[in-house]
Design a protein around this motif. Sequence first.
Motif, PDB file in Angstrom:
ATOM      1  N   ASP A 303       0.806  -1.213   0.000  1.00  7.20           N
ATOM      2  CA  ASP A 303       0.000   0.000   0.000  1.00  7.20           C
ATOM      3  C   ASP A 303       0.844   1.270   0.000  1.00  7.20           C
ATOM      4  N   ASN A 304       2.152   1.148  -0.267  1.00  2.05           N
ATOM      5  CA  ASN A 304       3.016   2.332  -0.332  1.00  2.05           C
ATOM      6  C   ASN A 304       2.608   3.247  -1.480  1.00  2.05           C
ATOM      7  N   LEU A 305       2.773   4.524  -1.293  1.00  6.48           N
ATOM      8  CA  LEU A 305       2.503   5.502  -2.339  1.00  6.48           C
ATOM      9  C   LEU A 305       3.590   5.402  -3.407  1.00  6.48           C
ATOM     10  N   ARG A 346       7.873   6.749  -0.114  1.00 15.58           N
ATOM     11  CA  ARG A 346       7.739   8.204  -0.168  1.00 15.58           C
ATOM     12  C   ARG A 346       6.602   8.638   0.755  1.00 15.58           C
ATOM     13  N   GLU A 347       6.803   9.812   1.380  1.00 15.81           N
ATOM     14  CA  GLU A 347       5.794  10.368   2.276  1.00 15.81           C
ATOM     15  C   GLU A 347       4.722  11.114   1.492  1.00 15.81           C
ATOM     16  N   TRP A 348       5.106  11.648   0.330  1.00 16.69           N
ATOM     17  CA  TRP A 348       4.172  12.417  -0.487  1.00 16.69           C
ATOM     18  C   TRP A 348       4.630  12.385  -1.935  1.00 16.69           C
ATOM     19  N   GLN A 367       0.306  15.406  -2.293  1.00 18.70           N
ATOM     20  CA  GLN A 367      -0.606  14.506  -1.598  1.00 18.70           C
ATOM     21  C   GLN A 367       0.138  13.358  -0.957  1.00 18.70           C
ATOM     22  N   ASP A 368      -0.513  12.792   0.071  1.00 18.86           N
ATOM     23  CA  ASP A 368      -0.114  11.477   0.535  1.00 18.86           C
ATOM     24  C   ASP A 368      -1.318  10.563   0.295  1.00 18.86           C
ATOM     25  N   LEU A 407       2.927  18.901   3.589  1.00 21.36           N
ATOM     26  CA  LEU A 407       2.683  18.988   2.163  1.00 21.36           C
ATOM     27  C   LEU A 407       3.077  20.350   1.605  1.00 21.36           C
ATOM     28  N   MET A 408       2.989  21.388   2.423  1.00 20.21           N
ATOM     29  CA  MET A 408       3.441  22.712   1.980  1.00 20.21           C
ATOM     30  C   MET A 408       4.931  22.695   1.678  1.00 20.21           C
TER      31      MET A 408
END
Length: 451
Positions: A303-305, A346-348, A367-368, A407-408
């Motif tokens: 389920d990793n991005l 990756r976190e996002w 996004q995440d 995310l910013m």
Amino acid sequence: MRYFLATLALVSTLHAAPRQPNVILIMADDLGYEAIAANGGESAQTPNLDKLAQEGVRFEACHVQPLCTPTRVALMTGMVNARNYTHFGHMDPAQTTFGNLFKQAGYATGIVGKWQLGHDMTLPAKWGFDEYCLWQLTRRPSRYKNPGLEVNGKEMDYTQGEYGPDIVNDYALDFITRKKDAPFLLYYPMMLTHSPYDPTPDSADYNEKAAKNSQGKNGQRFADMVAYMDKLIGKLVARLDETGLRNDTLIVFLGDNGTGSGTPMKFRGETVIGAKGQTIGHGTHVPLIVNWPGAAKSGHTCDNLIDVTDFLPTICAAARVSIPESLKLDGRSFLPQIRGEQGNPREWRYTWYNPSGGPKAKAEWAQDKRFKLYADGRFFDIQADPLEKTPLPDALDEAAANKKEELMRAFVAFLGARPEAIAKQGQAFGGEGEEKKKAGAGKKKKAPKLE
């Protein structure tokens, strides 16, 4: 002495580096996550892909660009569109692709399927491909029944009821057979399952005049095309078995963007409407299946991005193909996750999206898996609100506020990433969108059709 030499030869063989794997990267055209049965799709039969997933790794959170060419450029170069995307139907010839890297590493390289990266017979070779069988390289005839293709420098027209995807797939099978004695890279951006939703050779009405289906309105015809796409992939896997290459071959399958806009598909008891061209999840969330006997963890779900820029470093890592330090990539390898290891998820992911190019994004977001922040400040919980109908209020709980701040920072990481020279290439073809062209602004070159 003879015994010593034989022993030395045996030891040398045992310590020799294993053969580099073959790599087959398959990308379906206009195929969202919901279309594959292994993911929960209920409208189309995909037994071959389901088996590849069952015996390999199925990824649940792979995202690409919402449209064809932007995805292809990011996939082939490993870079976010802000850095090198010019305009629709085109890729900057100065870019380095995975084709270049594999060819430099001694691989035989081929590309078959849909092109849409510039109208020039020399471009496939420029980007590292030894041979090709392509649609839409120099022109745009039919892609399905009675197609027009470009094959290794020649325009080929078929008029006896031939089916374009069959011709291209047969070329892929032949390529595998001819290149079986040394490592090869086969990039297969399929023509299916893009509209028009015409009959396939398995349809009863294939030899009749195809009914005119409006884009996205005929879910059953689309399901038939998905099934035929799956059938072609089954033939490819069978050829690997026949040639003894199955265990030496990494197969990667994904979609290039969401399902065609408006196309309904049954998914886990609900109806998902295709959202190609839209920035919501149904426009960017695509299937990703990886199969590599003996190397990929069998029956694993991850389920990793995963971002579209991650594929170049992943297949290079798998094939032990070096990436020059001068090539600054945005992607990161998910090879460890293919093996069932933790890796470096990756976190996002960050997206710069404007199909027509120009200096500014049409949409820009980070996004995440749960939250999504647009450059204009809109902030969504995309798990609770997948269609992004209601932005979250300014007053956030601590978890959401911390995620928004994270995310910013993604936007900060890409400040100034767009080169002026790249932006100017897009401006020559309509700048920031089709709207200006339709309004008759300026004397800019005609922009290619967005499809």
